[in-house]
Design an enzyme around this catalytic site. Structure first.
Site, PDB file in Angstrom:
ATOM      1  N   SER A 163      -8.492 -10.418   4.865  1.00 38.59           N
ATOM      2  CA  SER A 163      -9.151  -9.222   5.388  1.00 38.59           C
ATOM      3  C   SER A 163     -10.385  -8.970   4.539  1.00 38.59           C
ATOM      4  O   SER A 163     -10.440  -9.396   3.372  1.00 38.59           O
ATOM      5  CB  SER A 163      -8.208  -8.026   5.248  1.00 38.59           C
ATOM      6  OG  SER A 163      -8.923  -6.802   5.358  1.00 38.59           O
ATOM      7  N   TYR A 176      -1.922  -2.274   1.285  1.00 36.62           N
ATOM      8  CA  TYR A 176      -2.555  -3.300   2.128  1.00 36.62           C
ATOM      9  C   TYR A 176      -3.654  -4.033   1.353  1.00 36.62           C
ATOM     10  O   TYR A 176      -3.714  -5.269   1.331  1.00 36.62           O
ATOM     11  CB  TYR A 176      -3.126  -2.629   3.379  1.00 36.62           C
ATOM     12  CG  TYR A 176      -3.750  -3.584   4.368  1.00 36.62           C
ATOM     13  CD1 TYR A 176      -2.965  -4.242   5.311  1.00 36.62           C
ATOM     14  CD2 TYR A 176      -5.128  -3.831   4.367  1.00 36.62           C
ATOM     15  CE1 TYR A 176      -3.530  -5.124   6.223  1.00 36.62           C
ATOM     16  CE2 TYR A 176      -5.697  -4.707   5.275  1.00 36.62           C
ATOM     17  CZ  TYR A 176      -4.895  -5.341   6.204  1.00 36.62           C
ATOM     18  OH  TYR A 176      -5.462  -6.221   7.110  1.00 36.62           O
TER      19      TYR A 176
HETATM   20  C1  BGC Z   1      -7.469  -3.858   8.878  1.00 35.83           C
HETATM   21  C2  BGC Z   1      -8.022  -2.997   9.992  1.00 35.83           C
HETATM   22  C3  BGC Z   1      -9.395  -2.483   9.624  1.00 35.83           C
HETATM   23  C4  BGC Z   1     -10.297  -3.597   9.134  1.00 35.83           C
HETATM   24  C5  BGC Z   1     -11.620  -3.071   8.595  1.00 35.83           C
HETATM   25  C6  BGC Z   1      -8.462  -4.934   8.561  1.00 35.83           C
HETATM   26  O1  BGC Z   1      -7.956  -5.787   7.593  1.00 35.83           O
HETATM   27  O2  BGC Z   1      -6.224  -4.400   9.262  1.00 35.83           O
HETATM   28  O3  BGC Z   1      -7.153  -1.901  10.225  1.00 35.83           O
HETATM   29  O4  BGC Z   1      -9.984  -1.878  10.771  1.00 35.83           O
HETATM   30  O5  BGC Z   1      -9.660  -4.332   8.114  1.00 35.83           O
HETATM   31  O6  BGC Z   1     -11.452  -1.995   7.722  1.00 35.83           O
END
Ligand code: BGC
Length: 278
Positions: A163, A176
């Site tokens: 991410s 996260y």
């Molecule tokens: C998340 C999303 C988010 C995106 C940008 C991703 O890794 O799961 O929820 O919109 O990152 O922030």
């Protein structure tokens, strides 16, 4: 090129006949990756949670509708025994494994002072420990089988769904962001450890792609506006934007890529708030 065009030209994509496991493949990015790999001629194991059996069956049907091969497999990626069973059953069915897409991931944010240990653990378990367990099984199979140069220059390929939050800190989503920061060093360390075995390990770092995981960030016009202000390219992504990067990383076209993260984010990770400021 869309999935159907890829299916019509599958030999051009360099993964035909290879076996792929895609985790979390019943929806969102995993679904898009499984379908594109299937259209490219890979035999795909469509991993899903037991609660998503119907959706996973549909993904398999889509792959079969273009002449591909796929089967659904219910397993929780954070459960050691279920992961081991999924890989041994997949190898029993398709003979071996060439590609692992470590995609399964969840979000469960909170104000940090209110975050429970259960919330912290769940996100780390699925997003990070899940990648450890699946990568370990995949690497064991790559090492067992050894090189197959007629199939691919690499003995195996692992692609981790990371991410932008592997580099962008994220308040209220500390579990996260920590899991994705961990994914980055898991991926790089594996790449370093297994490069001599010709096993390539890379990651894709998506920005904002509309899937179930970020529904709340798009629920109102204000929320959508706030989200778009973080994306200099001016649009949210599409699952296909990510799946094409994964398809390329799975093929020999990216044979010299190892230990690298491809950011597919419309420029989100360029910190756009600094444009003309700072
Ligand atoms: C998340 C999303 C988010 C995106 C940008 C991703 O890794 O799961 O929820 O919109 O990152 O922030």
């Amino acid at each position: 090129m869309n999935a159907k065009q890829i299916a019509a030209n599958k030999d051009a994509f360099g993964i035909a006949g290879q076996v792929a496991v895609v985790t979390g493949a019943s929806s969102g990015l995993g679904r898009a990756c499984a379908i594109l790999l299937g259209c490219g001629g890979a035999k795909v194991v469509v991993n899903h949670l037991p609660t998503s059996a119907e959706a996973a069956a549909k993904v398999c049907e889509e792959i079969e509708s273009v002449g591909g091969e796929a089967f659904p497999y219910a397993a929780d990626v954070s459960d050691e025994d279920q992961v081991a069973a999924m890989f041994s059953d997949s190898v029993a069915r398709f003979g071996t494994l060439h590609i692992l897409v470590n995609n399964a991931g969840i979000q469960d944010g909170a104000r940090f002072q209110d975050m429970t240990l259960a919330q912290w653990r769940k996100v780390i378990d699925v997003n990070l420990t899940g990648m450890f367990l699946c990568s370990r099984e995949a690497i064991r199979e790559f090492l067992r089988r050894g090189p197959q140069p007629e199939v691919s220059r690499a003995t195996g390929k692992i692609i981790c769904m990371s991410s932008v939050h592997q580099v962008i800190p994220w308040a209220f989503e500390v579990n996260y962001a920590a899991s994705k920061g961990g994914v980055n060093l898991l991926m790089q360390s594996l790449a370093q450890e297994f490069a001599p075995h010709k096993i390539r390990v890379n990651a894709v770092a998506p920005g904002a792609i509309p899937t179930r995981i970020n529904r709340s960030a798009r629920e109102t016009e204000e929320a959508t506006g706030n989200l778009l202000s973080l994306i200099p390219y001016g649009r949210v992504g599409e699952p296909a934007d990510i799946a094409h990067a994964v398809l390329w990383l799975a093929s020999d076209r990216s044979d010299y890529m190892n230990g690298t993260t491809m950011f597919v984010d419309g420029g989100m990770s360029t910190f756009p708030a600094f444009r003309g400021a700072g």
